[in-house]
Write an enzyme that holds these catalytic residues in place. Structure first.
Site: not given
Length: 170
Positions: A47, A90
């Site tokens: 990610s 993230k």
């Protein structure tokens, strides 16, 4: 005979006691450092490509999140809102009060949405929009779920570098 043996063993017992205290102090210091100051993290998943890849080991500092100084663009370790046993990596795209625009489904459409990040929350997304489960799916996350801000990539050695808050072009 008993007193003589006791006198002979006393220095060994004292030295053992001092060494045990030294080891205990070391582990206490290690625990405090890991819990409140800085922690290593091993990254898994795509990610955050191309900034971070699977198998990277990074250093993350915990002071910024405790002081509430996270800024847009910072890469953070976050407790997943979907699976509380999991810590994910993230990038912060917006802090409270920011208007964030995002693609609903980047792989299938160009449809964009905008939202205002509520007070006490942040908006997080992975750098690899095509393979990231992030705020686009679960919405803004409470600030309390932030664990640490990643500031340095230490493994593999060829990738040794600091992690800034600039978003790379994909």
């Amino acid at each position: 005979m008993g007193m003589e043996t006791l006198k002979r063993l006393t220095p060994f017992v004292k030295e053992s006691f001092h060494q045990t205290l030294r080891v205990l102090k070391f582990f206490c210091c290690l625990h405090v450092t890991n819990t409140y100051i800085c922690t290593p993290a091993y990254l898994v998943g795509p990610s955050m490509l191309p900034t971070l890849t699977e198998g990277n080991i990074v250093l993350a500092e915990r002071i910024t999140t405790r002081l509430g100084k996270i800024e847009s663009g910072d890469v953070v370790l976050v407790r997943s809102p979907d699976n509380p046993r999991k810590i994910v990596t993230k990038r912060v795209k917006g802090v409270e009060g920011d208007v964030v625009s995002y693609l609903l489904e980047p792989s299938t459409s160009d449809e964009q949405m905008s939202t205002v990040v509520p007070k006490g929350h942040v908006w997080v997304e992975g750098d690899n929009a095509y393979c990231s489960h992030d705020s686009r799916q679960f919405g803004p996350i409470p600030y309390a779920l932030l664990h640490a801000r990643i500031f340095f990539k230490v493994w593999p050695p060829k990738d040794l570098s600091s992690i800034g808050n600039k978003v790379p072009y994909i």
